[in-house]
Design an enzyme around this catalytic site. Structure first.
Site, mmCIF file in Angstrom:
data_model
loop_
_atom_site.group_PDB
_atom_site.id
_atom_site.type_symbol
_atom_site.label_atom_id
_atom_site.label_comp_id
_atom_site.label_asym_id
_atom_site.label_seq_id
_atom_site.Cartn_x
_atom_site.Cartn_y
_atom_site.Cartn_z
ATOM 1 N N ASP A 1 -113.263 -14.409 96.388
ATOM 2 C CA ASP A 1 -113.488 -15.896 95.835
ATOM 3 C C ASP A 1 -114.654 -16.901 96.469
ATOM 4 O OD1 ASP A 1 -111.816 -15.708 93.681
ATOM 5 O OD2 ASP A 1 -110.107 -16.621 94.707
ATOM 6 N N ASN B 114 -102.746 -13.229 92.539
ATOM 7 C CA ASN B 114 -102.633 -14.437 93.422
ATOM 8 C C ASN B 114 -101.732 -14.811 94.205
ATOM 9 O OD1 ASN B 114 -105.521 -14.901 92.764
ATOM 10 N ND2 ASN B 114 -104.905 -15.456 90.636
ATOM 11 N N LYS C 291 -110.375 -8.620 83.613
ATOM 12 C CA LYS C 291 -110.476 -9.154 85.093
ATOM 13 C C LYS C 291 -108.812 -9.196 85.293
ATOM 14 C CE LYS C 291 -111.854 -12.745 88.304
ATOM 15 N NZ LYS C 291 -112.455 -14.112 88.208
ATOM 16 N N TRP C 292 -108.494 -8.132 86.255
ATOM 17 C CA TRP C 292 -106.799 -7.905 86.552
ATOM 18 C C TRP C 292 -106.814 -8.725 87.801
ATOM 19 C CZ3 TRP C 292 -103.431 -4.496 83.875
ATOM 20 C CH2 TRP C 292 -102.132 -4.462 84.488
ATOM 21 N N ASP C 293 -106.181 -9.634 87.705
ATOM 22 C CA ASP C 293 -106.050 -10.811 89.175
ATOM 23 C C ASP C 293 -104.592 -10.431 89.714
ATOM 24 O OD1 ASP C 293 -106.732 -12.227 91.057
ATOM 25 O OD2 ASP C 293 -107.432 -13.934 89.585
ATOM 26 N N TRP D 92 -108.451 -15.279 102.905
ATOM 27 C CA TRP D 92 -108.838 -15.310 101.833
ATOM 28 C C TRP D 92 -110.146 -15.955 101.937
ATOM 29 C CZ3 TRP D 92 -110.223 -20.385 99.863
ATOM 30 C CH2 TRP D 92 -110.226 -20.540 98.477
HETATM 31 C C1 GLA Z 1 -108.384 -16.015 91.500
HETATM 32 C C2 GLA Z 1 -109.454 -15.427 91.216
HETATM 33 C C3 GLA Z 1 -110.725 -16.388 90.622
HETATM 34 C C4 GLA Z 1 -110.405 -17.000 89.406
HETATM 35 C C5 GLA Z 1 -109.054 -17.785 89.575
HETATM 36 C C6 GLA Z 1 -108.299 -18.144 88.641
HETATM 37 O O1 GLA Z 1 -108.490 -16.816 92.425
HETATM 38 O O2 GLA Z 1 -110.047 -14.680 92.305
HETATM 39 O O3 GLA Z 1 -111.807 -15.600 90.368
HETATM 40 O O4 GLA Z 1 -110.218 -15.874 88.672
HETATM 41 O O5 GLA Z 1 -107.852 -16.824 90.315
HETATM 42 O O6 GLA Z 1 -107.226 -18.747 88.559
#
Ligand code: GLA
Length: 714
Positions: A526, A466, A462-464, A185
């Site tokens: 990020d 995590n 923006k399709w995240d 990451w």
């Molecule tokens: C991830 C994304 C970030 C942001 C955060 C929000 O880490 O990569 O750019 O959108 O989530 O929680």
């Protein structure tokens, strides 16, 4: 592009030949490399037969299987109902046709006109077990070769697939090094080059995503190969889930190169009459170094993997509120940020995480895709309208594949997350992964996202995603998840063709060709520290086009590294991708804002060149004190060089940089001391960057062809 004669297939295009033949029903590899005119290379193959080995163990096999005496890793491993695993696939038929088929349920490269590619399908059959394997090859005009395999069970009993890779290539050669992209990451896709050894060298992901840690890409390069010259053999998987890529050197010396779904943790039951389609691998050969390889990937992915309106539309300059506010925002704050964004020239305002449920931290509400009326009292429709009235587009963040235990969705459907009964549900970022192998979960996501997108004027998403998967219940879950995800993405993106989708997974945790099929750009990392971005963007560009990379200017000290870097350098790095600003503009000085305004104006004037021109890496940040890359328009009329000095060296020596990709006979007006310089001079003599005593200094040189000089020369 594809010829068949004397049982030999010759696939050739763009200076590349890939040749194999059928011998006693078995496909045998002869050659992959720089184009040759003769196909019958049988006499030049080793006749095999080393001590303590079988013939199969010394052959170049186009579809290696288990149980034949080939002791290297197979492409296919099957367990039949009776427990046996030996197979005997023999050539049955083949078909050559123009164009390229779709791969059922999977992302893949495509053609728009049939002549752009030619396809070969070879049917191999195991008569005893009534199992059919179809090898698929599509060769594109630029030499890229798409490979995959489809397995069909024609028997009346189920079989279990334990391994089904997408491509396997054998070489009578061991003069290779490996090149891969590894990371973590906030440190994605760093370039790693290393030696082969006797045995199997492999990279893989078992996280349920292609991952920050390894990218589904492997290249074999000659020890002398550089960015500008030398041979490269590369494989990239168009897939966003678990993968393995390997180079295996055996004693003879033979090298086997493979890529496909990770066999670790994978098994798939194929019922009577059922078919399984493996993902597509894109094979690229280049004798023009790593840049040659990258340009083939870039052109193919930009034009024939990405789809939709934004495939070839310039990408908007955005302002994102994440690093500006994190979860701590009000409607007024958002409007103020959007206004400031508009003033510096941004075109799109993106509202990131924290707009839904009761989410003020990362511990709740994922799954509850309803606007938080406390934070946004007039609702999304109103907010989007206000932003739109300012002359900006409005965009929104989602993380649709996830659920927080503290959410209405989880309370209603605690069984909808990936879990194994009786085992802990390991949380990561306080969340669990929704089980997209279940159609009802996919349908929920489609409906929830569609409802929000229909409720307001949203033109960007923006399709995240995590977290990685844990406690995966079955060996087919991870792949079924990907098929479910691809269905969700196909449905949502085709329902909202006007929306620009940007993929994201904690930054670049799912930066792969599978995603690019649905979403033409991806948040690269990020880590917004421009210095760290040198490495990340350099590595990413090995395979993926610049138009795919989201890249933002952020505040200093940088939020991930604490580093302080000049705004000019931050701008130049971010302008080497899809430019955005992600910082609290109200805290910037008028001078800084003026500088940003100028950056955006320059970017707008040059973004077609950046997003759709040829990209050349010149100096690797992994090797020296400089990084440099260059954009050249397809017609070679325009170019920009960006060069970055990493650290100041006392009494530093000026750096000579040689351009590349220009027209040698054309004169260019340059911003290098405003000199007019001929292409061959720029490329062979180069220019000298006069550095100052400033850490992380950047240089940008614009070159524009002078149209009338050749006429004046006579
Ligand atoms: C991830 C994304 C970030 C942001 C955060 C929000 O880490 O990569 O750019 O959108 O989530 O929680």
């Amino acid at each position: 592009m594809i010829e068949f004669q004397n049982q030999i297939f010759h696939l050739h295009a763009g200076g590349m030949s890939y040749i194999f033949g059928i011998e006693e029903g078995v496909p045998q590899m002869y050659y992959w490399g720089k184009t040759v005119e003769v196909s019958d290379l049988k006499g030049l193959m080793s006749q095999g037969g080393m001590g303590w080995s079988t013939q199969a163990d010394t052959q170049l096999l186009e579809m290696p299987v288990y149980g034949t005496g080939d002791y290297r890793s197979p492409m296919l491993e099957i367990e039949f109902a009776d427990g046996s695993g030996v197979t005997e696939f023999r050539y049955q038929s083949h078909r050559i046709y123009d164009g390229k088929p779709k791969l059922n349920g999977l992302p893949a490269t495509y053609t728009e006109q049939e002549k752009e590619a030619q396809t070969l399908e070879i049917v191999l059959y195991d008569a005893l077990k009534k199992t059919e394997a179809v090898l698929l090859y599509s060769v594109f005009e630029n030499g890229a070769l798409a490979r995959s395999i489809r397995l069909k069970n024609n028997s009346s009993e189920p079989l279990k697939m334990k391994r089904i890779l997408s491509a396997s290539v054998d070489f009578y050669d061991d003069d290779f090094e490996t090149l891969t992209l590894h990371g973590s990451w906030a440190r994605e896709r760093h370039v790693e080059r290393g030696k082969l050894f006797h045995g199997k060298k492999s990279i893989s992901s078992s996280r349920g995503a292609s991952s920050h840690h390894k990218n589904p890409f492997l290249a074999l390069v000659r020890p002398y190969t550089t960015e500008q010259q030398g041979e490269v053999y590369a494989m990239n998987l168009i897939y966003s889930g678990n993968f393995e890529a390997a180079a295996e050197l055996s004693s003879y010396p033979l090298t086997r190169m493979q890529i496909g779904i990770n066999p670790f943790g994978f098994a798939w039951e194929l019922g009577a009459g059922q078919e399984f389609q493996a993902p597509e691998a894109i094979l690229v050969y280049s004798d023009m170094g790593l840049n040659g390889m990258s340009r083939i990937y870039h052109d193919l992915y930009r034009n024939r993997l990405c789809r939709g309106k934004y495939r070839s539309a310039v990408r908007p300059v955005l302002v994102n509120n994440w690093e500006a506010t994190y979860f701590d925002f009000t409607e007024e704050k958002l409007i103020a940020l959007a206004k400031e964004g508009k003033e510096i020239g941004a075109e799109l305002f993106v509202l990131d995480d924290g707009w839904f449920g009761k989410r003020n931290q990362d511990n709740c509400s994922l799954g509850d895709w309803k606007v938080n009326m406390e934070k946004i009292p007039h609702g999304l429709e109103d907010l989007a309208a206000k932003v739109t009235e300012m002359g900006l587009r409005f965009g929104l963040w989602f993380e649709p594949e996830m659920v927080n235990p503290d959410s209405d969705l989880y309370r209603a459907h605690p069984d909808w997350c990936i879990h194994t009964e009786g085992r802990p549900r390991t949380e990561s970022r306080n969340q669990l992964v929704l089980d997209l192998s279940r159609p009802e979960v996919c349908d929920y996501i489609i409906d929830a996202v569609s409802a929000v997108l229909s409720s307001a004027k949203i033109t960007y998403v923006k399709w995240d995603m995590n977290r990685s998967m844990t406690e995966i219940p079955r060996s087919d879950t991870a792949h079924k998840y990907m098929l479910g995800l691809y269905r969700v993405m196909e449905t949502v993106t085709s329902r909202f063709p006007e929306v620009l989708f940007e993929g994201c997974s904690g930054g670049g945790g799912r930066f792969d060709g599978g995603m690019l099929y649905y979403m033409p750009q991806i948040w690269t990392s990020d880590d917004t520290d421009a210095y760290e971005r040198l490495f990340i963007q350099y590595g990413t560009s090995m395979v993926y086009p610049v138009s795919a990379m989201g890249s933002h200017v952020s505040a200093v000290p940088n939020h991930q590294t604490g580093r302080i870097t000049p705004l000019k350098s931050r701008g130049d790095v971010a302008m080497s991708g899809n430019l955005g600003y992600e910082l609290d503009l109200s805290k910037c000085s008028p001078e800084e804002k003026e500088q940003m305004k100028a950056q955006i104006a320059f970017y707008k004037a040059n973004r077609e060149l950046v997003q759709f021109g040829d990209f050349y890496r010149i100096e690797s940040p992994f090797e020296g004190n400089y990084a440099a890359w260059q954009f050249v328009s397809k017609d070679k009329q325009e170019s920009i060089l960006y060069a970055f000095k990493k650290m100041t060296v006392p009494n530093g020596k000026p750096k000579r940089v040689k351009m590349t990709g220009l027209d040698k006979d054309t004169y260019y007006e340059t911003t290098y001391q405003n000199q007019r310089i001929k292409g061959d001079v720029l490329m062979n003599v180069g220019i000298i960057l006069e550095e100052t005593a400033q850490d992380f200094e950047s240089f940008a040189i614009k070159m524009t062809a002078v149209p009338d000089v050749s006429a004046g020369k006579e």
